[in-house]
Design a protein around this motif. Structure first.
Motif, PDB file in Angstrom:
ATOM      1  N   GLN A  10       0.851  -1.191   0.000  1.00  0.00           N
ATOM      2  CA  GLN A  10       0.000   0.000   0.000  1.00  0.00           C
ATOM      3  C   GLN A  10       0.883   1.235   0.000  1.00  0.00           C
ATOM      4  N   LYS A  11       0.553   2.172  -0.890  1.00  0.00           N
ATOM      5  CA  LYS A  11       1.233   3.467  -0.899  1.00  0.00           C
ATOM      6  C   LYS A  11       0.444   4.425  -0.017  1.00  0.00           C
ATOM      7  N   ILE A  12       1.168   5.167   0.812  1.00  0.00           N
ATOM      8  CA  ILE A  12       0.542   6.059   1.795  1.00  0.00           C
ATOM      9  C   ILE A  12       1.114   7.462   1.619  1.00  0.00           C
ATOM     10  N   PRO A  13       0.252   8.487   1.483  1.00  0.00           N
ATOM     11  CA  PRO A  13       0.737   9.856   1.315  1.00  0.00           C
ATOM     12  C   PRO A  13       1.059  10.502   2.670  1.00  0.00           C
ATOM     13  N   ALA A  14       2.140  10.052   3.277  1.00  0.00           N
ATOM     14  CA  ALA A  14       2.553  10.563   4.587  1.00  0.00           C
ATOM     15  C   ALA A  14       4.064  10.408   4.681  1.00  0.00           C
ATOM     16  N   THR A  15       4.630  10.949   5.742  1.00  0.00           N
ATOM     17  CA  THR A  15       6.073  10.815   5.940  1.00  0.00           C
ATOM     18  C   THR A  15       6.376   9.473   6.601  1.00  0.00           C
ATOM     19  N   ILE A  16       7.616   9.066   6.491  1.00  0.00           N
ATOM     20  CA  ILE A  16       8.050   7.820   7.130  1.00  0.00           C
ATOM     21  C   ILE A  16       7.845   7.905   8.646  1.00  0.00           C
ATOM     22  N   ASP A  17       8.085   9.086   9.232  1.00  0.00           N
ATOM     23  CA  ASP A  17       7.888   9.261  10.677  1.00  0.00           C
ATOM     24  C   ASP A  17       6.422   9.075  11.062  1.00  0.00           C
ATOM     25  N   GLU A  18       5.515   9.657  10.289  1.00  0.00           N
ATOM     26  CA  GLU A  18       4.085   9.546  10.591  1.00  0.00           C
ATOM     27  C   GLU A  18       3.608   8.093  10.503  1.00  0.00           C
ATOM     28  N   VAL A  19       4.023   7.408   9.442  1.00  0.00           N
ATOM     29  CA  VAL A  19       3.593   6.027   9.260  1.00  0.00           C
ATOM     30  C   VAL A  19       4.204   5.139  10.342  1.00  0.00           C
ATOM     31  N   TRP A  20       5.481   5.313  10.618  1.00  0.00           N
ATOM     32  CA  TRP A  20       6.129   4.502  11.649  1.00  0.00           C
ATOM     33  C   TRP A  20       5.490   4.731  13.019  1.00  0.00           C
ATOM     34  N   ASP A  21       5.243   5.983  13.360  1.00  0.00           N
ATOM     35  CA  ASP A  21       4.606   6.279  14.651  1.00  0.00           C
ATOM     36  C   ASP A  21       3.267   5.569  14.774  1.00  0.00           C
ATOM     37  N   PHE A  22       2.539   5.486  13.666  1.00  0.00           N
ATOM     38  CA  PHE A  22       1.237   4.833  13.692  1.00  0.00           C
ATOM     39  C   PHE A  22       1.361   3.311  13.794  1.00  0.00           C
ATOM     40  N   ILE A  23       2.138   2.700  12.903  1.00  0.00           N
ATOM     41  CA  ILE A  23       2.166   1.229  12.867  1.00  0.00           C
ATOM     42  C   ILE A  23       2.968   0.608  14.002  1.00  0.00           C
ATOM     43  N   SER A  24       3.854   1.368  14.621  1.00  0.00           N
ATOM     44  CA  SER A  24       4.668   0.793  15.698  1.00  0.00           C
ATOM     45  C   SER A  24       4.023   0.953  17.069  1.00  0.00           C
ATOM     46  N   SER A  25       2.813   1.483  17.112  1.00  0.00           N
ATOM     47  CA  SER A  25       2.087   1.638  18.372  1.00  0.00           C
ATOM     48  C   SER A  25       1.033   0.542  18.494  1.00  0.00           C
ATOM     49  N   PRO A  26       1.165  -0.360  19.469  1.00  0.00           N
ATOM     50  CA  PRO A  26       0.166  -1.422  19.639  1.00  0.00           C
ATOM     51  C   PRO A  26      -1.253  -0.887  19.828  1.00  0.00           C
ATOM     52  N   ALA A  27      -1.389   0.307  20.373  1.00  0.00           N
ATOM     53  CA  ALA A  27      -2.716   0.886  20.605  1.00  0.00           C
ATOM     54  C   ALA A  27      -3.495   1.093  19.304  1.00  0.00           C
ATOM     55  N   ASN A  28      -2.802   1.183  18.166  1.00  0.00           N
ATOM     56  CA  ASN A  28      -3.473   1.437  16.884  1.00  0.00           C
ATOM     57  C   ASN A  28      -3.940   0.165  16.176  1.00  0.00           C
ATOM     58  N   LEU A  29      -3.615  -1.003  16.721  1.00  0.00           N
ATOM     59  CA  LEU A  29      -4.009  -2.252  16.064  1.00  0.00           C
ATOM     60  C   LEU A  29      -5.523  -2.368  15.906  1.00  0.00           C
TER      61      LEU A  29
END
Length: 155
Positions: A10-29
């Motif tokens: 999936q291509k996402i129109p965001a920065t690497i920091d924004e995407v990493w912050d989201f996917i690396s947080s268990p709370a977002n699962l």
């Protein structure tokens, strides 16, 4: 007794920091999991960010609304690049999920590779053909929509 892989990009129109912050947080699962899965994290006091060796326990209802305990371990993490989760307790004989992100022009490419083996030998292989593979596609289709809702669609 089959061994399978499921891949999704999936291509996402965001920065690497924004995407990493989201996917690396268990709370977002929970946000990226369909409601019908009845997904609830049962681990207490989870940190904001995952780390190697982290154990996360859940209750999920993947089939017929039957609650199932699922325990995964985050086995590898490379900041802003990838992480791997592996099932320790759960419905599969083997579950190994690789999550990759990399910057691309205009955003981030997120790729998943799920390697799995259903239980019950040949019966598990039949179930994969009839139900499991379709269910994985459905779950990841939902995740694409949830990520698009969060970050917007890639143009």
């Amino acid at each position: 007794m089959g061994f399978y892989q499921f891949k999704r990009s999936q291509k996402i129109p965001a920065t690497i920091d924004e995407v990493w912050d989201f996917i690396s947080s268990p709370a977002n699962l929970k946000e990226i999991t369909p409601d019908y899965m009845g997904f609830d994290i049962t681990s207490e006091d989870l940190p904001e960010k995952m780390y190697p060796g982290m154990i996360i326990s859940y209750i999920v209802k993947p089939l017929l609304g039957i609650p199932t305990t699922w325990v995964t371990e985050i086995t590898k993490v490379t900041d802003k690049a990838y992480f791997i989760d592996e099932q320790r307790v759960g419905p599969y004989k083997l579950w190994h999920h690789q999550h990759f992100i990399e910057p691309i022009e205009g955003g981030v490419m997120m790729r998943d590779i799920v390697s799995y083996q259903p239980p019950f030998g040949i019966l598990g292989s039949i179930m994969n053909s009839l139900v499991i593979r379709k269910k994985l596609k459905e779950i990841f289709d939902y995740r694409v929509q949830a990520v698009n809702k969060r970050f917007g669609e890639f143009k």
